[in-house]
Design a protein around this motif. Structure first.
Motif, PDB file in Angstrom:
ATOM      1  N   ARG A  40      96.075  30.102  28.103  1.00 41.46           N
ATOM      2  CA  ARG A  40      95.320  31.064  28.923  1.00 41.46           C
ATOM      3  C   ARG A  40      93.904  31.252  28.391  1.00 41.46           C
ATOM      4  O   ARG A  40      92.941  31.234  29.152  1.00 41.46           O
ATOM      5  CB  ARG A  40      95.989  32.447  28.871  1.00 41.46           C
ATOM      6  CG  ARG A  40      97.190  32.589  29.767  1.00 41.46           C
ATOM      7  CD  ARG A  40      97.777  33.978  29.506  1.00 41.46           C
ATOM      8  NE  ARG A  40      99.026  34.165  30.214  1.00 41.46           N
ATOM      9  CZ  ARG A  40      99.212  35.083  31.158  1.00 41.46           C
ATOM     10  NH1 ARG A  40      98.244  35.883  31.503  1.00 41.46           N
ATOM     11  NH2 ARG A  40     100.383  35.209  31.733  1.00 41.46           N
ATOM     12  N   THR A  41      93.780  31.488  27.067  1.00 43.88           N
ATOM     13  CA  THR A  41      92.471  31.874  26.531  1.00 43.88           C
ATOM     14  C   THR A  41      91.513  30.689  26.423  1.00 43.88           C
ATOM     15  O   THR A  41      90.338  30.823  26.680  1.00 43.88           O
ATOM     16  CB  THR A  41      92.603  32.521  25.135  1.00 43.88           C
ATOM     17  OG1 THR A  41      93.400  31.653  24.341  1.00 43.88           O
ATOM     18  CG2 THR A  41      93.242  33.873  25.196  1.00 43.88           C
ATOM     19  N   ALA A  42      92.039  29.516  26.049  1.00 44.26           N
ATOM     20  CA  ALA A  42      91.122  28.399  25.794  1.00 44.26           C
ATOM     21  C   ALA A  42      90.993  27.459  26.975  1.00 44.26           C
ATOM     22  O   ALA A  42      89.953  26.843  27.177  1.00 44.26           O
ATOM     23  CB  ALA A  42      91.594  27.624  24.569  1.00 44.26           C
ATOM     24  N   PHE A  43      92.068  27.324  27.768  1.00 41.10           N
ATOM     25  CA  PHE A  43      92.039  26.288  28.815  1.00 41.10           C
ATOM     26  C   PHE A  43      92.216  26.853  30.226  1.00 41.10           C
ATOM     27  O   PHE A  43      92.313  26.088  31.189  1.00 41.10           O
ATOM     28  CB  PHE A  43      93.118  25.225  28.527  1.00 41.10           C
ATOM     29  CG  PHE A  43      92.902  24.559  27.195  1.00 41.10           C
ATOM     30  CD1 PHE A  43      91.872  23.641  27.024  1.00 41.10           C
ATOM     31  CD2 PHE A  43      93.691  24.875  26.101  1.00 41.10           C
ATOM     32  CE1 PHE A  43      91.646  23.048  25.791  1.00 41.10           C
ATOM     33  CE2 PHE A  43      93.475  24.286  24.859  1.00 41.10           C
ATOM     34  CZ  PHE A  43      92.447  23.371  24.707  1.00 41.10           C
ATOM     35  N   GLY A  44      92.282  28.176  30.341  1.00 38.52           N
ATOM     36  CA  GLY A  44      92.381  28.797  31.666  1.00 38.52           C
ATOM     37  C   GLY A  44      93.600  28.328  32.435  1.00 38.52           C
ATOM     38  O   GLY A  44      93.588  28.305  33.668  1.00 38.52           O
TER      39      GLY A  44
END
Ligand code: HEM
Length: 346
Positions: A40-44
């Motif tokens: 979620r945070t790095a690759f959406g």
């Protein structure tokens, strides 16, 4: 990142509600959680979308580990083994999957479904990848490597930290109670953790430090190259020497930590790292040291604090009789047979 960790932890704890009074294996639970958080945070994306990449990276880590310690006869050394051939194929499949994810994001920008490449890690890498003619430009290979590093560095290490914390708090019920009291004092029984409260979880910080000391995820340590003649203690190190800093050995040295070095005693950190290390703070280095120190240090500790706080608000846990202690080094030191605990709602 705080809302993403909370959302991922809530998904996990929803599953746990069905397991009231039963055994759960937390290493697998935290594998899903830490994969979800980094996706979620790095690759959406979500864990489901990145699942096959995590799976392949895990396989690759196991193969690389086996290949590193393989002995071969001088002549056949140059003939690739089955493991080596499998590893080469895996590297290519991982690169293809990451480039697929990159293409999806590029398509969305092209079709004007989104405004730009985005502010997450993948978005920043894509900006650099398209930075024609400027110093920030990175190649496709670099882009793939950076994504692989973050998938592994961001997931495996936090996964093991959380698992060992639950093991230690299951064995040391007094510390579990103390940690719960602190969480309830700061957030109460229902409030979701926020950035301000997280900084006030002092006891939890001590428990994290003691877990990282006993079970340093990057147990093997790290390497440094000498690029100018250097005096290190009583040694003169010439240029070109490579040396290894063995984190686990330093974290278990009784000369630094005292004769109780093998015991779980979070209060050794109650007055900071300097006091805990007998005025030798560089002896505590779970996140490495110097200019290459871990880029995810704050990320990982906040993820651990939020997750454990949310568990403590809802459940008590004790070690299952089925647990078998088997720390096993792959990239991080994992509980090979998992960590089984029995959970009960508060
Ligand atoms: C408990 C969790 C973690 C531990 C124990 C840990 C430990 C380490 C260690 C020992 C290093 C080598 C540092 C050195 O050479 O001095 C490192 C590097 C790195 N870590 Fe972590 N890490 C953790 C979590 C994370 C997370 C969550 C991320 C990303 C979100 C991350 C990203 C990185 C990156 C990008 C590097 C390379 C830094 C560089 O070479 O400049 N780590 N980590």
């Amino acid at each position: 990142m705080v809302p993403d960790v909370i959302a991922s932890a809530e998904m996990m704890l929803e599953r746990w509600k069905m397991k009231e009074g039963k055994e759960i294996e937390v290493h697998e639970e935290f594998r899903i959680l830490s994969s979800e958080v980094i996706s979620r945070t790095a690759f959406g994306s979500s864990f489901k979308e990145g699942q096959h990449i995590f799976g392949m990276l895990n396989e690759l880590m196991i193969l690389s580990d086996r290949n590193t310690f393989k002995m071969s006869l001088p002549i056949i050394r140059y003939v690739p083994t089955k493991d080596e051939k499998d590893a080469i194929r895996l590297v290519q499949r991982i690169a293809d999957s990451i480039m697929e994810m990159v293409k999806n994001r590029q398509e969305k920008v092209k079709n004007r479904e989104v405004d730009g490449f985005g502010k997450d890690y993948l978005g920043l890498l894509l900006k650099a990848y398209h930075d024609e003619g400027h110093s920030m430009k990175i190649s496709a290979d670099q882009l793939v490597d950076e994504c692989k590093t973050l998938y592994v560095a961001g997931q495996e290490t936090t996964n093991t930290l959380l698992s060992w914390m639950i093991l230690l708090l299951s064995i040391h019920q007094d510390w579990q109670e103390e940690a719960r009291r602190e969480v309830l004092r700061v957030f109460g029984p229902d409030k979701t953790p926020d950035s301000d409260g997280i900084t006030r979880l002092k006891l939890m910080g001590m428990i994290i430090n003691e877990t990282l000391r006993l079970y340093s995820p990057v147990f093997a340590g790290f390497m440094r190259d000498v690029d100018k003649e250097t005096r290190l203690g009583k040694f003169d190190l010439p240029v070109g020497v490579q040396f290894h800093i063995p984190i686990m050995a330093i974290h278990h040295d009784p000369d630094i930590w005292g004769q109780d070095v093998h015991l779980f005693k979070p209060d050794r950190f109650s007055e900071g790292v300097a006091k805990a290390t007998n005025n030798n703070p560089s002896a505590f280095m779970p996140f490495g040291m110097g200019p290459h120190t871990c880029a995810g240090f704050n990320f990982a500790t906040n993820e651990a604090k939020i997750t454990i706080a949310m568990i403590l608000q809802r459940f008590t846990f004790s070690l299952s009789p089925g647990y078998v202690h088997s720390p096993f080094p792959v990239l991080a030191v994992r509980p090979e047979k998992g960590v089984q605990v029995i959970i009960n709602s508060l």
